[in-house]
Design a protein around this motif. Sequence first.
Motif, PDB file in Angstrom:
ATOM      1  N   TRP A  55       0.798  -1.220   0.000  1.00 26.53           N
ATOM      2  CA  TRP A  55       0.000   0.000   0.000  1.00 26.53           C
ATOM      3  C   TRP A  55       0.826   1.263   0.000  1.00 26.53           C
ATOM      4  O   TRP A  55       0.333   2.334  -0.251  1.00 26.53           O
ATOM      5  N   TYR A  56       2.104   1.159   0.287  1.00 24.27           N
ATOM      6  CA  TYR A  56       2.923   2.377   0.311  1.00 24.27           C
ATOM      7  C   TYR A  56       3.784   2.443  -0.941  1.00 24.27           C
ATOM      8  O   TYR A  56       4.554   1.514  -1.226  1.00 24.27           O
ATOM      9  N   LYS A  57       3.651   3.508  -1.698  1.00 20.70           N
ATOM     10  CA  LYS A  57       4.389   3.595  -2.969  1.00 20.70           C
ATOM     11  C   LYS A  57       5.422   4.742  -2.942  1.00 20.70           C
ATOM     12  O   LYS A  57       6.036   5.042  -3.950  1.00 20.70           O
ATOM     13  N   GLY A  58       5.594   5.368  -1.795  1.00 21.76           N
ATOM     14  CA  GLY A  58       6.489   6.529  -1.701  1.00 21.76           C
ATOM     15  C   GLY A  58       7.962   6.142  -1.624  1.00 21.76           C
ATOM     16  O   GLY A  58       8.320   4.964  -1.690  1.00 21.76           O
ATOM     17  N   PRO A  59       8.840   7.133  -1.453  1.00 21.63           N
ATOM     18  CA  PRO A  59      10.276   6.849  -1.379  1.00 21.63           C
ATOM     19  C   PRO A  59      10.662   6.187  -0.047  1.00 21.63           C
ATOM     20  O   PRO A  59       9.907   6.231   0.917  1.00 21.63           O
ATOM     21  N   SER A  60      11.837   5.587  -0.045  1.00 23.66           N
ATOM     22  CA  SER A  60      12.353   4.958   1.179  1.00 23.66           C
ATOM     23  C   SER A  60      12.761   6.040   2.164  1.00 23.66           C
ATOM     24  O   SER A  60      12.684   7.242   1.851  1.00 23.66           O
ATOM     25  N   LEU A  61      13.257   5.625   3.311  1.00 27.23           N
ATOM     26  CA  LEU A  61      13.694   6.595   4.319  1.00 27.23           C
ATOM     27  C   LEU A  61      14.824   7.470   3.766  1.00 27.23           C
ATOM     28  O   LEU A  61      14.776   8.705   3.874  1.00 27.23           O
ATOM     29  N   VAL A  62      15.818   6.830   3.129  1.00 26.71           N
ATOM     30  CA  VAL A  62      16.927   7.605   2.578  1.00 26.71           C
ATOM     31  C   VAL A  62      16.443   8.497   1.432  1.00 26.71           C
ATOM     32  O   VAL A  62      16.848   9.657   1.327  1.00 26.71           O
ATOM     33  N   GLY A  63      15.535   7.962   0.605  1.00 28.17           N
ATOM     34  CA  GLY A  63      14.972   8.756  -0.493  1.00 28.17           C
ATOM     35  C   GLY A  63      14.269   9.996   0.049  1.00 28.17           C
ATOM     36  O   GLY A  63      14.402  11.103  -0.494  1.00 28.17           O
ATOM     37  N   THR A  64      13.529   9.811   1.148  1.00 29.14           N
ATOM     38  CA  THR A  64      12.817  10.948   1.751  1.00 29.14           C
ATOM     39  C   THR A  64      13.818  11.978   2.268  1.00 29.14           C
ATOM     40  O   THR A  64      13.625  13.182   2.081  1.00 29.14           O
ATOM     41  N   LEU A  65      14.891  11.499   2.903  1.00 23.26           N
ATOM     42  CA  LEU A  65      15.890  12.432   3.442  1.00 23.26           C
ATOM     43  C   LEU A  65      16.578  13.216   2.322  1.00 23.26           C
ATOM     44  O   LEU A  65      16.851  14.408   2.461  1.00 23.26           O
ATOM     45  N   GLU A  66      16.817  12.532   1.199  1.00 29.97           N
ATOM     46  CA  GLU A  66      17.433  13.224   0.040  1.00 29.97           C
ATOM     47  C   GLU A  66      16.512  14.328  -0.446  1.00 29.97           C
ATOM     48  O   GLU A  66      16.941  15.450  -0.724  1.00 29.97           O
ATOM     49  N   LYS A  67      15.206  13.984  -0.510  1.00 23.06           N
ATOM     50  CA  LYS A  67      14.214  14.943  -0.978  1.00 23.06           C
ATOM     51  C   LYS A  67      14.186  16.168  -0.057  1.00 23.06           C
ATOM     52  O   LYS A  67      14.209  17.311  -0.522  1.00 23.06           O
ATOM     53  N   VAL A  68      14.201  15.895   1.242  1.00 22.14           N
ATOM     54  CA  VAL A  68      14.166  16.988   2.219  1.00 22.14           C
ATOM     55  C   VAL A  68      15.420  17.862   2.063  1.00 22.14           C
ATOM     56  O   VAL A  68      15.331  19.098   2.053  1.00 22.14           O
ATOM     57  N   ALA A  69      16.583  17.232   1.898  1.00 19.56           N
ATOM     58  CA  ALA A  69      17.842  17.985   1.776  1.00 19.56           C
ATOM     59  C   ALA A  69      17.772  18.922   0.576  1.00 19.56           C
ATOM     60  O   ALA A  69      18.178  20.082   0.655  1.00 19.56           O
ATOM     61  N   HIS A  70      17.218  18.437  -0.535  1.00 20.35           N
ATOM     62  CA  HIS A  70      17.137  19.278  -1.741  1.00 20.35           C
ATOM     63  C   HIS A  70      16.102  20.377  -1.576  1.00 20.35           C
ATOM     64  O   HIS A  70      16.327  21.509  -2.010  1.00 20.35           O
TER      65      HIS A  70
END
Length: 758
Positions: free
Chosen positions: A520-535
């Motif tokens: 049910w979850y199609k979003g980014p992984s934990l590291v992917g989310t952190l990369e997104k936040v950093a950018h």
Amino acid sequence: MNNHENATSETNEGSTFAEKLRKLRLTKIEPPFELNPTITQERFIQQEDHTKNINKLINTTNVKPSTLADRLKSLKSPKNVTPESATHINRNHLENGATSTKSLAERLAAKRKQENIFKLQKKDAKAIQNIDGKITNLRNSSNVMNAKELQWFKQLQKAIISSKPIMRKIPNHSLSKVASILVYKEHPNIPEKLNNESKKRKFEQIFTIHYPNTNIKKRALESFNKLSPDDIVLRAQQNAFASVTDKVQNLKISESTSNPTEQSKKKNVFEEEDEPRKDNAPFVHKYKQITVPTKPRKPVDLKEKIAEYIVNPHISFVVLGHVDAGKSTLMGRLLYDVGAVDSKLIRKLKKESNLLGKGSFHLAWVMDQTSEERERGVTVDICTSDFRTENAKFTIVDAPGHRDFINNAISGIVQSDVAVLCVDCSADAFESGFNLDGQTKEHSILARSLGIRHMVVAMNKLDCVDWDKTRFDEIKDQLSAFFELIGFDVTKQISWVPVSGLLGDGVVKPIWSSSTKQNWYKGPSLVGTLEKVAHEFVETDENLNFLTNSPFLFDILEVSASNKANECVVSGKIEQGSIQPGETITIYPSEQSCLVDQIFYQGSPMEHLTVALPGEFVSMKLLNSNSEDINSGDLCAIVGMDLHNSKSFETQLLTLDIARPLLPGTPFILYRGSCEQPAVIKRLIKVLDKRDPTKVLKNKVRHLGANQLAIVEIEFTASKKTVDLPMLTASENKQLSRIVLRKEGRTIGAGVITKLTD
Ligand SMILES: Nc1nc2c(ncn2[C@@H]2O[C@H](COP(=O)(O)OP(=O)(O)OP(=O)(O)O)[C@@H](O)[C@H]2O)c(=O)[nH]1
């Protein structure tokens, strides 16, 4: 009746515990060590190994006669015996009473055999002595052994006796270590079964295994790769000579002296007067402030540096959450999966944790370095690690979940821009972390109050509930309501990622392992989310503006004095703006103006940076500084940006779940960034509506209860040095205007400085 039964019946008869155990030891422990057939057999195996080795040596000798007899003969022949070995052999030969017909190989084998037996005997004797000592201590400290303790002790005995087979595998073993390993391995719950807390601790102390530091090899390699202390001194001297001309130019020192004693006597060049320190004087000296900025020595193209930073941003994130939520395991898994730790280390940690009966902690041990942390299974101090992905660089700050170490968690939060809140989603676990005493709420409040800009909620241990979406949603709803209450913008500032730190699902790759039911979850992984936040951080207009146009502001976390006069190193975080060597800064509250001579990352003092950017943790070597008047929590600002040292200020304060009301005069400890200062409530001004802070609910306030929003005036009380500190309002700096109030080990309120009142 066997010996154990004897001991039990004697216990019941009421003779002293010491006597009973002595008997037990005499009858059961001592003789079996000497006579135990397993041990004897073990020694034979080891001796056989030695004999095999010697035979191997004989077979691989350079002399290649055709038959074994010839080969042995050639070994015996005088041409293969050097004068040294001949003397040695003759002496051995006489001592051992060997006959002249014995071959060299046989004599060597006999000697080794003897030595080996002697060594083992010595080791066993020492180990027995060791464990006897420990048992005596245990015995003397508790007079009567209850049935459970006796049973446990018997198991220990058994473990000791049957421990030999694994001894060969453990380097630097001792019998007591082996015994404790076995006790832990086979009966991990024994200490837990004993109700008495102090006894539990006693047992744990006795059977604590102090492993040799597993990082020794790595550290040794690192040390050899680094410069030697001599090299560091030489380089520093070279640098000092190389930059001396610049310094003279920048500082306009009228006269210099090459005599070090005279130099050390020399006053700080910016000093106005040098009076003897009075008892209540806040600072050692009064300083003359520089008001005109100095130019960087080698100006860098800031735009270019910022462009590089935007492509590859660097953020530090703190890992928060209730005790045992799985923070260290999650970070250990993350570091392993991004390739920052090698599989060899993981294998080693797995083996060690298995031996201690704590197999599931091997990933957590990547972060929990100290033996105390490993033995207690609890993170004690903060621990940082760096890793990079293709798109960003990260520093992890692992903060302890336990309430006793909340101060460490606070210093972890102030060092970070982002928080990963680890939530244990297994049955009932979230609830216990979210109740009054749980750390989930307290950590979230601290994160919000101390300026965390984004929080990633790692919904951990979902493997325990079969990746149940309902459980995920239920926890998300409860947390969202709470985050909103404490002032987070849930849609912008919060991200949610389902993970299993133990299995690695959702940590680095967004691909879920086939065994899980998660679909049910199609979003980014934990590291992917952190990369997104950093950018997102660097790409928004507000942040770009913050990067390029804000004047330099630095929060000091650590000060180190130098053995040179007027020189020190300060380490901390750049809160805004940038800094280059050659620029002049002012340190508050002492108001001393210092020249930034070198900038480097902590731990790499020889790699000098040409510029340091916001969010970075750096160390700066400061000239014309007096470390006696600099403390952690002080602020540095570029010359020209004047800060105000205040004693009192108004704050918009949210009280938390407090047991006693806050009154004027209530004392507490105030936290702002890395600064910690005693303070009191000076005045309660008004109570505001929590949902709409522009609405005043009450103008006359006598006291504040739990969960109220109010405007309150706070005043610092005397501390070691000064009561005036550089304070900033929300309009000056969002992060540094946030404060936390703590009293008697609990966070009682959090707020934002709105106005300076003196
Ligand atoms: N099933 C399961 N167990 C986990 C998971 N993550 C951690 N654990 C287990 O939870 C226990 C606690 O893990 P830690 O990583 O030490 O927890 P922590 O939050 O760092 O603990 P403190 O440092 O004491 O605050 C260990 O036994 C882990 O193996 C997970 O995703 N799934």
